[in-house]
Design a protein around this motif. Structure first.
Motif, PDB file in Angstrom:
ATOM      1  N   MET A   1       9.514  33.353  22.820  1.00 51.82           N
ATOM      2  CA  MET A   1      10.507  32.301  23.906  1.00 51.82           C
ATOM      3  C   MET A   1      10.612  33.041  25.256  1.00 51.82           C
ATOM      4  O   MET A   1      10.641  34.350  25.401  1.00 51.82           O
ATOM      5  N   THR A   2      10.289  32.282  26.141  1.00 50.89           N
ATOM      6  CA  THR A   2      10.498  32.709  27.601  1.00 50.89           C
ATOM      7  C   THR A   2      11.785  32.081  28.147  1.00 50.89           C
ATOM      8  O   THR A   2      11.845  30.779  28.237  1.00 50.89           O
ATOM      9  N   THR A   3      12.284  32.752  29.015  1.00 50.12           N
ATOM     10  CA  THR A   3      13.512  32.338  29.801  1.00 50.12           C
ATOM     11  C   THR A   3      12.846  32.333  31.350  1.00 50.12           C
ATOM     12  O   THR A   3      12.506  33.331  31.812  1.00 50.12           O
ATOM     13  N   VAL A   4      13.306  31.370  32.298  1.00 45.40           N
ATOM     14  CA  VAL A   4      13.242  31.292  33.395  1.00 45.40           C
ATOM     15  C   VAL A   4      14.354  31.150  34.493  1.00 45.40           C
ATOM     16  O   VAL A   4      15.255  30.478  34.122  1.00 45.40           O
ATOM     17  N   ARG A   5      14.657  32.178  34.890  1.00 47.69           N
ATOM     18  CA  ARG A   5      16.055  32.454  35.998  1.00 47.69           C
ATOM     19  C   ARG A   5      15.700  32.165  37.307  1.00 47.69           C
ATOM     20  O   ARG A   5      14.460  32.673  37.729  1.00 47.69           O
ATOM     21  N   GLY A   6      16.586  31.696  38.014  1.00 42.32           N
ATOM     22  CA  GLY A   6      16.229  31.634  39.739  1.00 42.32           C
ATOM     23  C   GLY A   6      17.373  31.178  40.213  1.00 42.32           C
ATOM     24  O   GLY A   6      18.668  31.274  39.837  1.00 42.32           O
ATOM     25  N   THR A   7      17.269  31.113  41.662  1.00 37.25           N
ATOM     26  CA  THR A   7      18.404  30.674  42.370  1.00 37.25           C
ATOM     27  C   THR A   7      18.032  29.545  43.169  1.00 37.25           C
ATOM     28  O   THR A   7      16.913  28.819  43.400  1.00 37.25           O
ATOM     29  N   LEU A   8      19.311  28.608  43.333  1.00 38.49           N
ATOM     30  CA  LEU A   8      19.036  27.406  43.805  1.00 38.49           C
ATOM     31  C   LEU A   8      19.940  27.393  45.014  1.00 38.49           C
ATOM     32  O   LEU A   8      20.946  27.914  45.125  1.00 38.49           O
ATOM     33  N   ARG A   9      19.546  26.355  45.992  1.00 40.56           N
ATOM     34  CA  ARG A   9      20.251  26.296  47.165  1.00 40.56           C
ATOM     35  C   ARG A   9      20.482  24.806  47.434  1.00 40.56           C
ATOM     36  O   ARG A   9      19.871  24.088  47.053  1.00 40.56           O
ATOM     37  N   SER A  10      21.872  24.511  47.760  1.00 43.27           N
ATOM     38  CA  SER A  10      22.416  23.204  48.013  1.00 43.27           C
ATOM     39  C   SER A  10      21.439  22.544  49.174  1.00 43.27           C
ATOM     40  O   SER A  10      20.885  23.186  50.255  1.00 43.27           O
ATOM     41  N   THR A  11      21.171  21.295  49.101  1.00 43.37           N
ATOM     42  CA  THR A  11      20.469  20.403  50.105  1.00 43.37           C
ATOM     43  C   THR A  11      21.479  19.879  50.999  1.00 43.37           C
ATOM     44  O   THR A  11      21.200  19.190  51.785  1.00 43.37           O
ATOM     45  N   GLU A  12      22.746  19.953  50.921  1.00 39.48           N
ATOM     46  CA  GLU A  12      23.846  19.402  51.780  1.00 39.48           C
ATOM     47  C   GLU A  12      23.779  19.950  53.210  1.00 39.48           C
ATOM     48  O   GLU A  12      23.511  20.891  53.579  1.00 39.48           O
ATOM     49  N   THR A  13      23.714  18.701  54.051  1.00 41.59           N
ATOM     50  CA  THR A  13      23.596  19.103  55.429  1.00 41.59           C
ATOM     51  C   THR A  13      24.909  18.339  56.125  1.00 41.59           C
ATOM     52  O   THR A  13      25.732  17.331  55.458  1.00 41.59           O
ATOM     53  N   VAL A  14      25.269  19.034  57.076  1.00 43.41           N
ATOM     54  CA  VAL A  14      26.390  18.337  58.058  1.00 43.41           C
ATOM     55  C   VAL A  14      25.809  18.068  59.360  1.00 43.41           C
ATOM     56  O   VAL A  14      25.034  18.884  59.991  1.00 43.41           O
ATOM     57  N   GLU A  15      26.221  17.114  60.064  1.00 46.43           N
ATOM     58  CA  GLU A  15      25.980  16.547  61.540  1.00 46.43           C
ATOM     59  C   GLU A  15      27.226  16.774  62.605  1.00 46.43           C
ATOM     60  O   GLU A  15      28.306  16.290  62.025  1.00 46.43           O
ATOM     61  N   SER A  16      26.866  16.956  63.670  1.00 47.56           N
ATOM     62  CA  SER A  16      27.697  16.739  64.761  1.00 47.56           C
ATOM     63  C   SER A  16      27.025  16.271  66.048  1.00 47.56           C
ATOM     64  O   SER A  16      25.911  16.580  66.290  1.00 47.56           O
ATOM     65  N   GLU A  17      27.582  15.474  66.624  1.00 44.69           N
ATOM     66  CA  GLU A  17      27.071  14.584  67.717  1.00 44.69           C
ATOM     67  C   GLU A  17      28.306  14.787  68.942  1.00 44.69           C
ATOM     68  O   GLU A  17      29.580  14.573  68.801  1.00 44.69           O
ATOM     69  N   ALA A  18      27.681  15.233  70.150  1.00 47.14           N
ATOM     70  CA  ALA A  18      28.660  15.394  71.352  1.00 47.14           C
ATOM     71  C   ALA A  18      27.986  14.830  72.675  1.00 47.14           C
ATOM     72  O   ALA A  18      26.594  15.148  72.735  1.00 47.14           O
ATOM     73  N   SER A  19      28.743  14.366  73.497  1.00 49.13           N
ATOM     74  CA  SER A  19      28.208  13.835  74.839  1.00 49.13           C
ATOM     75  C   SER A  19      28.948  14.763  76.139  1.00 49.13           C
ATOM     76  O   SER A  19      29.867  15.432  75.750  1.00 49.13           O
ATOM     77  N   ALA A  20      27.991  15.065  77.034  1.00 50.65           N
ATOM     78  CA  ALA A  20      29.025  15.843  78.096  1.00 50.65           C
ATOM     79  C   ALA A  20      27.994  15.260  79.539  1.00 50.65           C
ATOM     80  O   ALA A  20      26.931  14.730  79.459  1.00 50.65           O
ATOM     81  N   SER A  21      28.632  16.176  80.553  1.00 47.27           N
ATOM     82  CA  SER A  21      27.737  15.729  81.754  1.00 47.27           C
ATOM     83  C   SER A  21      26.575  16.570  82.058  1.00 47.27           C
ATOM     84  O   SER A  21      25.766  16.082  82.952  1.00 47.27           O
ATOM     85  N   THR A  22      26.332  17.703  81.176  1.00 43.24           N
ATOM     86  CA  THR A  22      25.046  18.449  81.494  1.00 43.24           C
ATOM     87  C   THR A  22      24.410  18.413  79.886  1.00 43.24           C
ATOM     88  O   THR A  22      25.307  18.512  79.067  1.00 43.24           O
ATOM     89  N   VAL A  23      23.090  18.668  79.694  1.00 44.74           N
ATOM     90  CA  VAL A  23      22.414  18.731  78.621  1.00 44.74           C
ATOM     91  C   VAL A  23      22.928  20.058  77.929  1.00 44.74           C
ATOM     92  O   VAL A  23      23.249  20.049  76.511  1.00 44.74           O
ATOM     93  N   SER A  24      23.052  21.083  78.520  1.00 43.36           N
ATOM     94  CA  SER A  24      23.480  22.297  77.975  1.00 43.36           C
ATOM     95  C   SER A  24      24.888  22.066  77.479  1.00 43.36           C
ATOM     96  O   SER A  24      25.202  22.785  76.309  1.00 43.36           O
ATOM     97  N   ASP A  25      25.819  21.690  78.086  1.00 48.09           N
ATOM     98  CA  ASP A  25      27.245  21.350  77.563  1.00 48.09           C
ATOM     99  C   ASP A  25      27.221  20.481  76.462  1.00 48.09           C
ATOM    100  O   ASP A  25      27.985  20.708  75.399  1.00 48.09           O
TER     101      ASP A  25
END
Length: 100
Positions: A1-25
């Motif tokens: 009998m073989t057991t495989v153990r591992g680590t999973l990572r969530s694929t959940e993402t979040v987004e944010s959008e913003a506008s300003a008078s300059t690209v850097s802002d």
């Protein structure tokens, strides 16, 4: 009998959008709109620049959530397949190890 153990990572993402008078802002405001305590910045793009000088930026961050996962089988191939088949929706494999 073989057991495989591992680590999973969530694929959940979040987004944010913003506008300003300059690209850097706009970029700074888009990043500020994200929870970077529980997420890692994944992508930051300028999505629009207008002739008026206003720019819009979008930032995307991925969840830092991880969890342990395991599956067993009569041999490595079967255990690894059971492991992959039982990964829940919204999660991806980061690493696996096998034990006999």
């Amino acid at each position: 009998m073989t057991t495989v153990r591992g680590t999973l990572r969530s694929t959940e993402t979040v987004e944010s959008e913003a506008s300003a008078s300059t690209v850097s802002d706009a970029r700074a405001a888009a990043v500020a709109g994200l929870d970077l305590v529980n997420n890692d910045l994944l992508q930051l793009n300028t999505v629009a620049s207008k002739a008026t000088g206003e720019s819009t930026a979008r930032a995307i961050a991925r969840s830092r959530a991880t969890r342990s996962h395991e599956a067993s089988g009569p041999n490595y191939e079967a255990a690894a397949q059971a492991f992959r088949d039982s990964v829940p929706e919204g999660w991806q494999v980061l690493s696996i190890t096998a034990t006999d």
